[in-house]
Scaffold this motif. Structure first.
Motif, PDB file in Angstrom:
ATOM      1  N   ARG B  72       0.934  -1.049   0.083  1.00 20.27           N
ATOM      2  CA  ARG B  72      -0.039   0.007   0.110  1.00 20.27           C
ATOM      3  C   ARG B  72       0.801   1.290  -0.037  1.00 20.27           C
ATOM      4  NH1 ARG B  72      -4.649   0.467   4.369  1.00 20.27           N
ATOM      5  NH2 ARG B  72      -3.927   2.238   4.197  1.00 20.27           N
ATOM      6  N   PRO B  75       3.481   4.323   4.700  1.00 20.15           N
ATOM      7  CA  PRO B  75       4.592   3.728   5.723  1.00 20.15           C
ATOM      8  C   PRO B  75       3.834   2.569   6.684  1.00 20.15           C
ATOM      9  CG  PRO B  75       4.363   5.841   6.379  1.00 20.15           C
ATOM     10  CD  PRO B  75       3.372   5.574   5.317  1.00 20.15           C
ATOM     11  N   PHE B 202       6.291  11.650  12.630  1.00 17.90           N
ATOM     12  CA  PHE B 202       4.737  11.681  12.288  1.00 17.90           C
ATOM     13  C   PHE B 202       4.537  13.054  12.005  1.00 17.90           C
ATOM     14  CE2 PHE B 202       5.680   8.282  14.801  1.00 17.90           C
ATOM     15  CZ  PHE B 202       4.806   7.410  14.475  1.00 17.90           C
ATOM     16  N   GLN B 203       5.229  13.779  11.678  1.00 22.28           N
ATOM     17  CA  GLN B 203       4.750  15.070  11.006  1.00 22.28           C
ATOM     18  C   GLN B 203       5.067  15.071   9.523  1.00 22.28           C
ATOM     19  OE1 GLN B 203       3.239  17.798  11.984  1.00 22.28           O
ATOM     20  NE2 GLN B 203       4.068  18.567  13.993  1.00 22.28           N
ATOM     21  N   VAL B 204       4.802  16.194   8.724  1.00 22.94           N
ATOM     22  CA  VAL B 204       5.482  16.093   7.390  1.00 22.94           C
ATOM     23  C   VAL B 204       6.879  16.581   7.576  1.00 22.94           C
ATOM     24  CG1 VAL B 204       5.318  17.432   5.321  1.00 22.94           C
ATOM     25  CG2 VAL B 204       3.318  16.834   6.368  1.00 22.94           C
ATOM     26  N   PRO B 224       8.868  17.394   0.849  1.00 23.16           N
ATOM     27  CA  PRO B 224       8.266  17.132   2.007  1.00 23.16           C
ATOM     28  C   PRO B 224       7.744  15.501   2.165  1.00 23.16           C
ATOM     29  CG  PRO B 224       7.078  18.773   0.826  1.00 23.16           C
ATOM     30  CD  PRO B 224       8.192  18.341  -0.169  1.00 23.16           C
ATOM     31  N   ARG B 226       5.549  12.389   4.472  1.00 26.74           N
ATOM     32  CA  ARG B 226       5.035  12.146   5.596  1.00 26.74           C
ATOM     33  C   ARG B 226       4.580  10.826   6.048  1.00 26.74           C
ATOM     34  NH1 ARG B 226       4.228  10.925   1.977  1.00 26.74           N
ATOM     35  NH2 ARG B 226       2.393  10.275   0.943  1.00 26.74           N
ATOM     36  N   PHE B 227       3.982  10.734   7.247  1.00 21.18           N
ATOM     37  CA  PHE B 227       3.604   9.479   7.739  1.00 21.18           C
ATOM     38  C   PHE B 227       2.712   8.579   6.806  1.00 21.18           C
ATOM     39  CE2 PHE B 227       1.292   6.876  11.352  1.00 21.18           C
ATOM     40  CZ  PHE B 227       2.237   6.007  11.001  1.00 21.18           C
ATOM     41  N   VAL B 228       1.595   9.295   6.499  1.00 20.47           N
ATOM     42  CA  VAL B 228       0.582   8.543   5.759  1.00 20.47           C
ATOM     43  C   VAL B 228       0.520   9.072   4.175  1.00 20.47           C
ATOM     44  CG1 VAL B 228      -1.008   7.964   7.819  1.00 20.47           C
ATOM     45  CG2 VAL B 228      -0.985  10.375   6.874  1.00 20.47           C
ATOM     46  N   PRO B 229      -0.279   8.414   3.537  1.00 18.70           N
ATOM     47  CA  PRO B 229      -0.108   8.822   2.076  1.00 18.70           C
ATOM     48  C   PRO B 229      -0.833  10.062   1.505  1.00 18.70           C
ATOM     49  CG  PRO B 229      -1.356   6.716   2.466  1.00 18.70           C
ATOM     50  CD  PRO B 229      -0.776   7.110   3.552  1.00 18.70           C
ATOM     51  N   PHE B 230      -0.202  10.765   0.773  1.00 18.52           N
ATOM     52  CA  PHE B 230      -1.112  11.848  -0.013  1.00 18.52           C
ATOM     53  C   PHE B 230      -0.491  12.122  -1.197  1.00 18.52           C
ATOM     54  CE2 PHE B 230       2.995  13.666   1.365  1.00 18.52           C
ATOM     55  CZ  PHE B 230       3.067  14.814   0.667  1.00 18.52           C
ATOM     56  N   THR B 231      -1.302  12.646  -2.135  1.00 17.91           N
ATOM     57  CA  THR B 231      -0.839  12.875  -3.383  1.00 17.91           C
ATOM     58  C   THR B 231      -0.553  14.254  -3.479  1.00 17.91           C
ATOM     59  OG1 THR B 231      -2.686  11.504  -3.893  1.00 17.91           O
ATOM     60  CG2 THR B 231      -2.050  12.616  -5.759  1.00 17.91           C
ATOM     61  N   GLN B 233       0.490  17.883  -5.260  1.00 11.61           N
ATOM     62  CA  GLN B 233      -0.156  18.739  -6.224  1.00 11.61           C
ATOM     63  C   GLN B 233       0.023  18.637  -7.492  1.00 11.61           C
ATOM     64  OE1 GLN B 233       0.029  23.012  -5.555  1.00 11.61           O
ATOM     65  NE2 GLN B 233      -2.047  23.299  -5.794  1.00 11.61           N
TER      66      GLN B 233
END
Lengths: 786, 235
Positions: B72, B75, B202-204, B224, B226-231, B233
């Motif tokens: 997935r 992390p 756990f921050q960005v 940047p 981070r701990f959890v996924p993001f897309t 821009q």
């Protein structure tokens, strides 16, 4: 089975008093326990759980009232006993594998959400059982409600002090079992059947075992101390528990600290003992004149000009004191609110850090010191902003009165004509803290009518920034020294007075030049545009909204979601998100457990709307006032823990006295209306004058301050103790079936009020919490208009 | 196979498949998809890096509890307050050190050993240091079982680097620190690149590139994370 007689009301009252003291102290112990094992955000959850327990007990009572009353002599002591036992075993249960959750994994692993729910349900039990016993006694001794309510509030008031005393004397995990003795004896004292007596004796054994064998605290593996204890040969060498938290000193040959160390530094970084409060890193113990901080941006003010007298705010573990001493500062005044930390330094665990005539340390909140001091300083050093240890936005709800706009004004007054005001800040991503700090400095200089660009220097390393504002304009020699310092240590100037002929990213390049544009905007008059455009709230914090580390704003969420995705946002400001989450969950829980079950029966009641607005209004208003008083008196006394417990205890005690007197008053709609509206007016008056009065009288010695607090809290407290028992008495005499409904509505409003008050203070400021309290009481008053 | 069924199969299969044995097609497919959707789509184009990410069996580096989430876009916790990084971040960090086949790379913070394995697919030798003994032992065994013979694992304090093996062409630091150890800068070759995350885990966090040229050290913000996924821009 021998038949027992109904106990005398005084005996029941004693039990209620003991149990109420235990329940309030238990709440505070749980808050401390969660602060140690997780983080302090669960404080609101614990308060709300307690109130939910009270509310749910009202609903339960509504359904099973007859049976419970019929068996009062058995049920009442059993409830006290069960309350005692659930309280005693709670540290063991909630730390067991099946219940133990981890804050960070709540958003990652659904099992932890389930465990949180289980923990909440279990912790609800002591409050529910205790409140059920209280509610049942109210029903049983209808005419004596005033006396019993007095016992309830008196016990609750004393419970705060009891908790503080136990926090000094006992490890946190051991406090619930100690407290459990109180409701146990409250029940034990009553007449009981022989079978019940045996149950009590067996339970006493359980209590003794629980007190003899205190379970160890199991902390989140993500707490700084847990990670540090994984280092080679790491061990705790000192431990001290107090109401300020659990203070621990950890040593390891691999534990080093050199925040934002210059990349030009080629020496050794020695291992230092690390200090942790409630498992969160607060700093390291440095030798008296350690040189390592000279290779960080924090050394900037000492490069600018010689410093003879320095003021260090929140001196913590003494890092800034050590830096000042290494530059030969002759007189250092340090302000640190935690007496535990002060004692730690004084005891000198490293063997080379002793206070002497050079260092004077004051155990106060910085603002209290500033308002009472008349001294002037060459340098005032604010505490470091942000932390390497990382809290993932967990301190978003921390009230920091030393970083507000008003604090800056007071600091500026204490500077010598050429004095320096300095603060260092970690770079965060997305950038928030440095921008808010710059906005605060910018606003300060503008307020002083000074040319910002002549009075402010900011330099940047690979990870930190240091701001220095000077009361007089920087001289060219000083600017030369700053340039040399930057070149030697591979730092880049960000703001430097002069012709602007310098490179901002010679050594440390950014990924996005937007930051420089934002900095320029903050140094000009177009700050409002930046405030509007940026997804985060970066305006200076104020005394009204003292949340320096709270940046998320609801209107910026769509923009942030586009940039980072919705799963990242919680981690930017976990504290704020947890608050919203708590609020939403509590609204749902209070509806499910308290209000909805009663709705079918409530439809048959007369004037249910009136009842709803009256009891909801006084429930909301009371806790709103309590929140504001805690905030105001924290600033006034400078001792947060004592201010909070003092306000809670005084409010409960004075309300208890009020409720006692309520028995002598006639409870008509008109009386209820007049009293509620009177309270609303009184609160509005407080909203207008309390803050200026306390600011004006801050010079008073501590005993007089405490006396003033007693007076100012107890006057409204007394009157706020009247509406609930009077309202209940009126309902009881007119339609007894409506008592549970009134109790439940009040409980429901109380459950949501703490989180709601916090949200209002974050979003709009404390003044609006006070206005909200006045409106709530006014609503209650008008609901009684015929 | 629908991707939603894959996690369930992984859990079942994980109990029956030996560590270094044949990999079920589901894992191979998931890995290909991971590279295509999470890594290539975000701008990683170095063919060797992509091939390494397609090759290393990430599912064998995550705890059983999280096996179903191994591929997935995020992390995962590996215990001891540590995480195995998001696949994209591992690929990004690997690409940023511009690995060559003759490179000698130092990694500080072995963790699960996944980053070391990815590097080992490309470079000549990887030296990796883990301070938490239990993690280091497990990673050493895992890498041995997977036949990564060009990876050496040391359980020690990363502060001192690995002087006997240095200087290094690149250094990858996987755990944030409040300082950059001077000895690591010393052990970096002139012209070498060091990559390090800065900020709370756990921050960005900001990935920083540290370049050493003629004894001057400069830093550059890269990305940047981070701990959890993001897309991002620009995706």
């Amino acid at each position: 089975m021998t038949r027992t007689t109904t106990p005398h009301i005084n005996r029941v009252g004693l039990g209620i008093g003991l149990m109420s003291a235990a329940l309030i102290a238990f709440q505070l112990a749980l808050m401390q326990l969660f602060s140690i094992t997780q983080w302090y955000h669960f404080a609101h959850l614990i308060i709300s759980l307690a109130l939910l327990g009270f509310g749910a007990s009202g609903t339960f009572l509504a359904f099973f009232r007859k049976g419970l009353v019929r068996n009062f002599t058995t049920v009442y002591p059993v409830l006290l006993l069960l309350c005692s036992l659930t309280m005693a075993v709670s540290p063991l249960v909630i730390q067991s594998e099946a219940f133990r959750f981890d804050t960070y994994l709540l958003f990652k692993d659904s099992r932890h959400l389930l465990r949180l729910a289980l923990t909440c349900l279990f912790l609800l039990l002591p409050f529910f059982l205790g409140a059920l016993a209280i509610g049942l006694s109210f029903v049983q001794y209808g005419t004596g409600i005033g006396r019993l309510y007095f016992a309830n509030l008196l016990g609750s008031g004393l419970g705060g002090g009891l908790a503080l005393a136990l926090m000094w004397l006992s490890p946190t995990a051991g406090i619930p079992a100690l407290l459990a003795i109180l409701p146990f004896f409250g029940g034990f004292w009553l007449p009981a059947s022989s079978r019940l007596r045996i149950v009590f004796w067996v339970s006493l054994l359980v209590l003794l075992v629980m007190n003899a064998d205190v379970p160890p605290l199991v902390r989140s593996e993500y707490k700084s101390i847990e990670k540090t204890l994984l280092l080679p040969d790491a061990r705790v060498i000192r431990e001290h528990h107090s109401p300020y938290g659990l203070l621990e000193v950890v040593v390891s040959p691999a534990l080093r600290y050199a925040p934002g160390l210059s990349l030009s530094y080629r020496g050794n970084i020695p291992a230092r003992p690390g200090v942790f409060n409630n498992g969160d890193g607060v700093g390291v113990l440095l030798p008296r004149t350690d040189s390592i901080l000279r290779y960080t941006t924090q050394a900037l003010p000492y490069q600018i000009q010689p410093v003879e007298r320095a003021l260090i705010l929140r001196s913590g573990t003494g890092e800034q004191i050590s830096l000042a001493l290494s530059f030969g500062v002759q007189q250092i005044d340090a302000v640190e609110p935690s007496r535990g930390l002060i004692a730690l330094l004084d005891e000198d665990s490293t063997g080379n850090f002793q206070y002497d005539s050079t260092i004077r340390i004051m155990p106060l909140e910085p603002r209290s010191f500033l308002r009472s001091s008349r001294a002037f300083y060459d340098l005032i050093q604010l505490p470091e902003i942000g932390s390497f240890w990382g809290s993932s936005g967990l301190n978003a709800l921390e009230q920091r009165y030393d970083l507000t706009r008003e604090a800056m004004d007071e600091l500026w007054l204490r500077l010598t004509p050429d004095g320096l005001l300095s603060v260092s800040c970690w770079m965060d991503y997305p950038i928030r803290s440095p921008l808010r700090m710059l906005a605060t400095f910018s606003d300060l200089l503008e307020g002083e009518g000074l040319q910002k660009k002549d009075h402010l220097v900011v330099i940047r390393s690979w990870s930190t920034l240091t701001f220095v504002a000077k009361k007089s304009p920087f001289t060219s020699q000083e600017l030369d020294r700053i340039r040399t310092f930057c070149a030697e240590q591979y730092y880049d100037p960000l703001i430097l007075p002069g012709d602007g002929n310098f490179k901002r990213d010679d050594y440390n390049q950014l990924d996005d030049p937007w930051f420089f544009q934002a900095v320029d905007q903050l140094m000009t008059d177009s700050v409002e545009a930046l405030y509007r455009q940026y997804a985060f709230r970066i305006q200076p914090a104020t005394d009204n909204r003292p949340y320096f580390f709270q940046f998320l704003r609801l209107s910026g969420l769509p923009q942030l979601k586009t940039l980072f995705g919705d799963q990242t946002i919680p981690f930017m400001e976990l504290g704020y998100v947890v608050l919203w989450l708590t609020f939403i969950l509590l609204v749902a829980a209070s509806l499910i457990f308290i209000l909805v079950p009663l709705l079918p029966a409530a439809t048959k009641l007369q004037e249910k709307g009136k009842l709803f607005f009256y009891f909801a209004g006084i429930g909301l208003g009371y806790l709103f006032v309590e929140m504001v008083f805690i905030q105001q008196f924290t600033l006034f006394l400078g001792l947060p823990i004592y201010a909070a417990s003092g306000v809670i205890s005084l409010l409960l005690l004075s309300s208890g006295i009020g409720s006692y007197f309520s028995g002598r008053m006639v409870s008509t709609s008109q009386h209820l209306m007049v009293i509620s509206l009177g309270i609303a007016v009184l609160i509005l008056g407080y909203a207008l004058v309390l803050s200026p009065v306390l600011r004006g009288l801050n010079f008073l010695p501590m005993p007089l301050k405490v006396g003033l607090m007693v007076l100012l809290v107890c006057i409204p407290g007394f009157f706020m103790g009247l509406p609930f028992p009077m309202g209940l008495s009126k309902v009881s005499s007119q339609q007894a079936a409506a008592v549970p409904w009134a109790w439940a509505v009040n409980g429901c409003a109380s459950v949501v009020s703490t989180s709601l008050a916090m949200l209002v203070s974050v979003e709009a400021g404390f003044v609006w919490v006070m206005v909200g309290a006045a409106l709530a009481y006014a609503l209650a008053g008008f609901s009684q208009k015929s | 196979m629908a991707l939603s069924l894959v996690p369930f199969l992984w859990v079942v299969l994980s109990f029956t498949i030996p560590l270094a044995g044949a990999q079920p097609e589901a894992f191979v497919q998931a890995r290909k998809q991971m590279v295509r959707m999470q890594i290539q789509a975000r701008g990683i184009h170095d063919q060797e890096v992509l091939e390494a990410m397609r090759t290393v069996p990430r599912h064998q580096f995550v705890p059983l509890d999280y096996l179903a989430e191994a591929y997935r876009d995020g992390p995962l916790p590996i215990g001891y307050g540590q995480t195995i990084s998001q696949p994209y971040i591992v690929a990004y960090m690997t690409e940023q050190v511009r690995p060559q086949s003759d490179f000698k790379v130092l990694e500080i913070g072995t963790g699960s050993g996944y980053q070391a394995a990815v590097l080992a697919e490309i470079v000549d030798s990887v030296y990796t240091i883990e301070i938490v003994e239990a993690l280091g032992q497990a990673a050493r065994q895992r890498l041995r079982d997977l036949n990564y013979n060009n990876v050496r694992v040391k359980i020690a304090d990363g502060y001192y680097g690995w002087a006997e093996a240095g200087p290094f062409d690149a250094i990858v630091v996987t755990a944030a620190a409040n300082y950059i150890p001077p000895l690591l800068i010393e052990q970096l070759k002139d012209g070498g690149r060091m990559i390090i995350p800065v900020g709370s885990p756990f921050q960005v966090q900001m990935l920083k590139l540290i370049e050493k040229k003629q004894d001057k050290v400069r830093t550059k913000n890269l990305l940047p994370v981070r701990f959890v996924p993001f897309t991002r821009q620009d995706d």
